[in-house]
Design an enzyme around this catalytic site. Structure first.
Site, PDB file in Angstrom:
ATOM      1  N   ARG A 141      -0.526   3.134  10.224  1.00  0.00           N
ATOM      2  CA  ARG A 141      -1.510   2.651  11.212  1.00  0.00           C
ATOM      3  C   ARG A 141      -0.884   1.483  11.957  1.00  0.00           C
ATOM      4  NH1 ARG A 141      -0.672  -1.587   9.532  1.00  0.00           N
ATOM      5  NH2 ARG A 141      -1.820  -2.976   8.138  1.00  0.00           N
ATOM      6  N   GLY A 156      10.866   2.957   0.469  1.00  0.00           N
ATOM      7  CA  GLY A 156      11.629   3.695  -0.539  1.00  0.00           C
ATOM      8  C   GLY A 156      12.325   2.747  -1.505  1.00  0.00           C
ATOM      9  N   CYS A 212       0.828  -1.217   0.000  1.00  0.00           N
ATOM     10  CA  CYS A 212       0.000   0.000   0.000  1.00  0.00           C
ATOM     11  C   CYS A 212       0.859   1.264   0.000  1.00  0.00           C
ATOM     12  CB  CYS A 212      -0.930  -0.022   1.202  1.00  0.00           C
ATOM     13  SG  CYS A 212      -0.110  -0.338   2.781  1.00  0.00           S
ATOM     14  N   HIS A 251      -2.715   5.157   6.503  1.00  0.00           N
ATOM     15  CA  HIS A 251      -1.372   5.710   6.684  1.00  0.00           C
ATOM     16  C   HIS A 251      -1.372   7.184   6.274  1.00  0.00           C
ATOM     17  CE1 HIS A 251      -0.120   1.582   7.071  1.00  0.00           C
ATOM     18  NE2 HIS A 251      -0.248   1.298   5.795  1.00  0.00           N
TER      19      HIS A 251
END
Lengths: 350, 350
Positions: free
Chosen positions: A172, A199, A144, A224
């Site tokens: 979260r 990243g 995600c 998030h």
């Protein structure tokens, strides 16, 4: 069996799997043949209530599932024998282990971001590298957070505006359905290593992206929140950044000025828009928080972790099966079927 | 204008009002004429996106709402001039103040549980006292917790099984949409007086109920949780208690054995059942937690505070307008339109 529909299986009816199953059902060119799982509780019972053909994911699971009153249409091999593609949404590492089975069955396989890039050798975000997945036997939809980075930071790179991106990801703690099993309370837990994996993971899709992520886990359960410091290739304006984001798919703008001032307000908005399960498939970028100063930009957005990879999984099915060659065509079809938007509060559909 | 539909207005598009508006739209014998509010942010903008005719609740609100891009069909008086009944879901105490206006307009009025019993002189729970509301000009749907007490404890009283009920109510701290505005964290806050108001409030509907409630606020945002110690009129069995609850409407059974072991699991189940906004209109009683020992019974249930009063509000409209005289007919019509269930995991619809 001749078909003009892509026959799809979903293996694993968890947070991602149940949403992918519904999204497949919503596509005009796909048919959900069934879902495999091994749980015997409310989760799989609900699938049966919703009329989804259920299959036992393992031989041992069949007996207990039938004992629990879940009607079974067969086992995973039976399911794989009837489909063109499978979306594997099983827990981490199981997807990779299943890959040989999918290959043996001659079924295209979409794994999820819990698996490593090396499992399939290809990582997928529709807008970035759809065509390189055409005809492959398997790909991995990235996680995600990584999906959001490729969509948003990738959009700025596509526009030639991005020199480097440094992001802080406040995640979260756990998903709502399992929050009774443990989470964190009243604290923030920084990830011990920098860069965090997101990243580098984004570079499996966009190798040239100059991106570093720092991550932490906060004490909430839904969505998030990313905070980005961007170095641009040249001084730019707020409007230019917005235009670059608007040119990319699956990014929607939200505004503090509309009272959307915290993660919970956006979550509530999705319910009010009658989204299934309150899902937000788009990355929600705060248009009026975005700040540009010369060649620096500061960007905040929200990621609905339970839902954002669902449209990517749908596109990955089309790419692997080669049924749609043009990325934009697949993306548009997916997005229309799901009801995705560019602005949640605009009365136009785009 | 001749109609064979009940023309309904909703005043206040908050947690209750937006759900009542959707529920009115779902009824075969009702038409939602419009919603009045004064907010200018995402909440009312969403109503417009959803195609709901919007009216300014006050004269001062009209300008700012239009400035915010919310199309207005008129003001509250315009709305009241077109309807048979209004559901007032404005903040506490405003509903009572609005009552004269509704009476002057000749519009039947359903207030919510934030108002006092004396505001209308009648408090409403469909299964308990529908007929006493027939033809009245106004009633008050009692609050979420009180509604659950009348449904569940009232059902045991109806069956002649209940001598006395003592309940501990663990309430949610605040609603999700406004949780950024403040709540409590990592604590429990007991209400300073016993009984808490819900027990006495239940007696406004069922005067003879021997009920005492103790309440506290816990650090979560979704759903209340009740723990009851019941003294029975005679020794009874588990099956007898279940049968008495099953004979009453709007109570659904859930089971720990199905993995529904905490409030969040039931909340997730509602999403998985594709309920609008994830709503649970039923009181969810844990069938396999219920314990009966001689003439004592111990009972646990869950109350979705944002949704439980919605079906009662619908029935109250029919009772006040006198369009349906039989409570069971109204209840069945409401419940079918909303898709309410007696068992969430059964594949039958009842």
């Amino acid at each position: 069996m001749t078909t003009n529909t892509i026959r799809v299986a979903v293996n694993g009816y968890g947070v991602i799997g149940k949403r992918v199953a519904d999204a497949v059902t919503a596509q005009p060119d796909m048919t959900l043949i069934g879902v495999a799982d091994l749980a015997t509780d409310w989760r799989t019972k609900t699938a049966a209530v919703n009329g989804i053909p259920m299959f036992a994911a393992t031989g041992q699971a069949a007996g207990p599932m039938r004992d629990a009153g879940i009607p079974l249409a067969g086992d995973l091999d039976d399911l794989l024998g009837q489909v063109d593609a499978v979306v594997d949404a099983t827990p981490k590492n199981i997807g990779a282990a299943n890959l040989d089975r999918y290959r043996t069955a001659g079924v295209k396989a979409v794994l999820q971001g819990g698996e490593s890039h090396t499992a399939t050798g290809h990582s997928f975000v529709a807008q970035a590298n759809y065509t390189s997945a055409l005809g492959r036997d398997a790909t991995r939809v990235v996680s995600c957070n990584t999906t959001s980075i490729v969509r948003v930071i990738g959009a700025l790179a596509d526009a030639g505006l991005l020199a480097a991106a440094r992001g802080v990801l406040i995640r979260r703690a756990t998903d709502p359905w399992e929050s009774h099993l443990g989470g964190i309370m009243n604290t923030i837990v920084p990830e011990p290593t920098i860069p965090s994996h997101q990243g580098p993971d984004a570079k499996t899709v966009l190798p040239d992206l100059d991106v570093v992520t720092i991550a932490a886990k906060a004490a909430h359960t839904q969505t998030h929140n990313h905070y980005w410091t961007l170095r641009l290739t040249r001084p730019a304006t707020h409007d230019e950044i917005i235009a670059a984001l608007a040119a990319a798919p699956r990014i929607a703008f939200i505004r503090m000025a509309d009272g959307l001032v915290a993660l919970n307000t956006t979550v509530e908005l999705m319910k009010d828009l009658h989204r299934p399960r309150g899902d937000m498939w788009e990355v929600a970028v705060w248009e009026d928080v975005l700040t540009v100063e010369g060649d620096e930009a500061y960007l905040t957005y929200q990621v609905y972790n339970e839902a954002i990879v669902v449209p990517e999984s749908i596109d990955a099915i089309r790419a692997l099966t080669g049924t749609v060659e043009d990325p934009a065509t697949s993306i548009a079809r997916t997005d229309e079927a799901l009801g995705m938007r560019r602005d949640f509060l605009s009365r136009s559909t785009d």
